[in-house]
Design a protein around this motif. Structure first.
Motif, PDB file in Angstrom:
ATOM      1  N   LEU A   1       0.830  -1.201   0.000  1.00 21.76           N
ATOM      2  CA  LEU A   1       0.000   0.000   0.000  1.00 21.76           C
ATOM      3  C   LEU A   1       0.869   1.257   0.000  1.00 21.76           C
ATOM      4  CD1 LEU A   1      -2.943   0.915   0.090  1.00 21.76           C
ATOM      5  CD2 LEU A   1      -2.776   0.972   2.569  1.00 21.76           C
ATOM      6  N   GLN A   2       1.986   1.217   0.723  1.00 26.38           N
ATOM      7  CA  GLN A   2       2.876   2.378   0.760  1.00 26.38           C
ATOM      8  C   GLN A   2       3.385   2.700  -0.639  1.00 26.38           C
ATOM      9  OE1 GLN A   2       5.848   1.476   3.752  1.00 26.38           O
ATOM     10  NE2 GLN A   2       4.621   2.419   5.374  1.00 26.38           N
TER      11      GLN A   2
ATOM     12  N   THR B   1       0.487   3.959  -2.905  1.00 21.85           N
ATOM     13  CA  THR B   1      -0.044   5.270  -2.529  1.00 21.85           C
ATOM     14  C   THR B   1       0.899   6.400  -2.907  1.00 21.85           C
ATOM     15  OG1 THR B   1      -1.171   4.228  -0.689  1.00 21.85           O
ATOM     16  CG2 THR B   1      -1.001   6.603  -0.629  1.00 21.85           C
ATOM     17  N   VAL B   2       2.180   6.212  -2.630  1.00 21.57           N
ATOM     18  CA  VAL B   2       3.137   7.267  -2.952  1.00 21.57           C
ATOM     19  C   VAL B   2       3.106   7.554  -4.455  1.00 21.57           C
ATOM     20  CG1 VAL B   2       5.588   7.809  -3.065  1.00 21.57           C
ATOM     21  CG2 VAL B   2       4.624   6.883  -0.970  1.00 21.57           C
TER      22      VAL B   2
ATOM     23  N   ARG C   1      -0.400   9.192  -5.506  1.00 22.07           N
ATOM     24  CA  ARG C   1      -0.484  10.586  -5.074  1.00 22.07           C
ATOM     25  C   ARG C   1       0.455  11.461  -5.910  1.00 22.07           C
ATOM     26  NH1 ARG C   1      -3.894  14.236  -3.658  1.00 22.07           N
ATOM     27  NH2 ARG C   1      -2.873  15.990  -2.737  1.00 22.07           N
TER      28      ARG C   1
END
Lengths: 451, 451
Positions: free
Chosen positions: B327-328, B331-332, B335
């Motif tokens: 997820l990290q 997401t980065v 975004r």
């Protein structure tokens, strides 16, 4: 693409400085800022030094990522940096200082003209994404008894671009009396007093207001700059739409990064791999500890489990569903609080609704799962149909608990004066996982012992 | 609080209409809009009807939540609604139509003056959060050969507030030639031609550009309105900062809601509990199916597992860590793509870095966990120390896989022309969970069979 062209020139050792300068000149400051991120340290400095004028250098310093900027500050020296910051709009200079280490910050401030340093120190005392941290101390200030004709003449004579086209009427105590626009000024008779042309209602924000609140005010009032006052209604500065746009982007990014437990500091993407690993490791450590606790709990239940290994098969199921339900409740509330859609008067309504949504989801999916197991227990699983009841009830209770934790933690953190956004992060998620696992195992074990 | 006062009056049956009207009058449109959300249907209509003037009614219609608005539209009738929308700024009218059902949309459009209806239909053809969907078709348009003095006189005479204070020079082919501000106009000699005072560089956006791109342009160029052109450089409208503020808030909310698999439609908080349950259930269904698949996988490994139940204890650990790492990464990247920080030229660098970060985290936490188990295997767990090696390696591989999936899916979705934001949602998370579980179990089983 001019940027690709520049990259090629940089790689070619035979490129003359003149060619490089020409290539740099063709790229706008924003593209240069993005390019710096991709270049090795010595080339960052090289490209920056080739920029044709100080304005462009200032813009690049402001736009580029924190790491590239750090390298440039080191190379330029604190004195040069101080000069750059003095020449920049104060609110942008503060943004840059805020993102530097405290030590660097102080060294740069020491090199500045005392007046400028003091202004910046004052601005630095406000939190980054509050009205105080976003505002600029420069604006068109007029006295209540000044006349429209004089105000217009002054405005045109001095022509200060960074002061905007809104006017703020301030009395002898520096209190904000009212506001009007350049358009109002043009439509007013030359002899009209400032107090005659101010609006009936003066939109304003407080020094401590959040960036989202400022954005909402500007949106509702349709104004591109808004004055910032303190408790005594003293005017401290104005915020213009571009600062808010940037602030909004940053706070939204921070909220999103908080959800994944990455460093909440902006431009996570610009960090080196090594600093990324370090920044996110403490949060993963939470997951790690949570995983260990889960393992311990599972071991404690081992005796029961060995007889009913079916119960274990549904652990990923319970964790996934409970985790998602809890996160949904927490996120909707955290986001609503951030945007101002949820406030004290409707917070309880929303929390109650979120808890209910979670409980209903638990009931629906728990029952479906339980019935499925009952249906296939004898034939496929060769086990007692009561297993379905136990697993189903365990899921219902675990999801309900997750819904409670997820929906209530934002409120608890808010009461404790902690940013509720962390309710959507790894710590609460992990607590949720452990609670869910414990409840699921306890429920199934209890039911089995009754069989 | 005037709002609380109004609520009390509404609850009291003896309140006269005059008292209510007085209470409503004291509250600004934004507070009324928020209040409507909390009131039952018949009271929503009652309060709305008590609003003193049409401007305030328009503002309330625009600001309130989708559900309250739906009830008001039903109560007012399509003809009245059409009149309201005709009187509103076109970009706001479009926002309201966009959020209504298609059927309602058509009925309202039918009741409008054909010209207005056509303008709105054109605007409706653009996607909601693109430049085309955000723009207003009204602006100060001037011809290249008009003189500054005439332009100023026209501007002051007509004084169209909603046209802003920027001027757009457009030639006979409706192509955008340049732009200048009211300030530039005031500083120009009265005989200067429009083309003499336009800026050297004309900031502009394309009809299809995203809201974030528009925000970035306005931020970098420090302009509060930006013109929107098509491929032929024909000017279609302008976007002002308040539309962008609202758009940014909505797109950030959508990205956040996508992460939790809630309905991506704005104001999730305003929905009733029932519609929330329905909106989020399909996404939880993903988690449900994923949980079922996980249960199936665990059952398939049952034979091996019964002998090494320790392996099972670390399943929450593996799922938690792999899920978070994946997820990290996702997401980065998502975004960064949304804010424009990540673009084609640095996408690969970021993906590579994210995959590495994930692999390193897998190595670190897998090894620590493995060593811990080796250390306590004999004494506490009464099992073979090799268990530590198996579990540790299983974790390393599962996390590495999660890191690949998480970091690469945004890129894959982008290539497929699907919004990459869904990489952070439940579907990818679930796929990640299943892949992680499978790899972990396969690795440990293989290693055990070698022992």
């Amino acid at each position: 693409m001019p940027v690709d062209n520049l990259k090629e020139l940089l790689e070619n050792e035979e490129t003359s400085e003149e060619q490089l300068r020409e290539a740099v000149h063709q790229i706008d400051h924003f593209e240069i800022a993005r390019l710096l991120h991709q270049l090795p340290p010595e080339e960052k400095v090289k490209v920056f030094q080739l920029l044709s004028d100080d304005i462009k250098k200032q813009e690049v310093l402001y736009e580029t990522d924190i790491e590239s900027r750090g390298i440039l500050i080191e190379e330029l020296g604190h004195e040069n940096m101080a000069q750059f910051l003095e020449a920049m709009p104060k609110d942008e200079a503060v943004d840059i200082l805020q993102e530097a280490d405290l030590e660097v910050q102080e060294k740069i401030l020491e090199q500045m003209v005392p007046d400028d340093a003091q202004t910046l120190k004052n601005l630095l005392s406000y939190k980054e994404e509050t009205a105080g941290g976003l505002m600029s101390p420069h604006f068109n200030q007029v006295q209540p008894h000044e006349m429209a004709g004089d105000i217009l003449m002054n405005f045109l004579r001095h022509n200060k671009q960074d002061h905007g086209t809104n006017f703020y009427v301030v009395n002898d105590y520096r209190e904000l009396v009212g506001t009007f626009t350049l358009r109002d000024l043009l439509n007013a008779p030359p002899k009209a007093l400032a107090t005659d042309i101010i609006w009936e209602h003066t939109p304003q924000v407080h020094l401590d207001d959040s960036c989202e609140k400022v954005a909402n005010e500007m949106d509702h009032e349709h104004i591109s700059t808004i004055p910032v006052v303190d408790d005594q209604n003293v005017l401290h500065g104005i915020i213009s739409f571009d600062d808010v746009l940037r602030g909004l982007k940053n706070t939204a990014s921070e909220d999103i990064y908080t959800m994944i437990g990455a460093s909440t500091k902006i431009d996570a993407f610009a960090q080196t791999t090594r600093s990324k690993i370090a920044a996110r490791a403490p949060w993963l450590l939470t997951t790690f500890v949570g995983g260990m606790v889960s393992a311990y709990i599972l071991k404690a239940f081992e005796f029961t489990l060995s007889e009913f290994s079916m119960v274990l098969f549904f652990i990923p199921f319970v964790l996934g569903l409970a985790g998602n339900v809890g996160l949904q409740g927490a996120t909707v509330i955290v986001r609503g609080l951030a945007t101002g859609d949820i406030q004290d008067d409707n917070l309880k309504i929303v929390i109650r609704s979120e808890v209910w949504v979670g409980i209903c989801h638990g009931l629906i999916f728990g029952m479906v799962c339980g019935l499925l197991i009952v249906a296939v227990a004898k034939t496929l699983l060769a086990s007692n149909p009561m297993l379905g009841l136990a697993v189903g009830l365990g899921i219902v209770l675990a999801v309900a608990m997750a819904s409670f934790i997820g929906s209530l933690t934002p409120w608890v953190f808010m009461k404790l004066d902690i940013d509720p956004a962390i309710s959507t992060g790894p710590v609460v998620t992990t607590v949720n996982d452990i609670a869910g696992l414990f409840i699921y195992l306890t429920t199934t074990t209890l039911l089995f012992s009754l069989l």
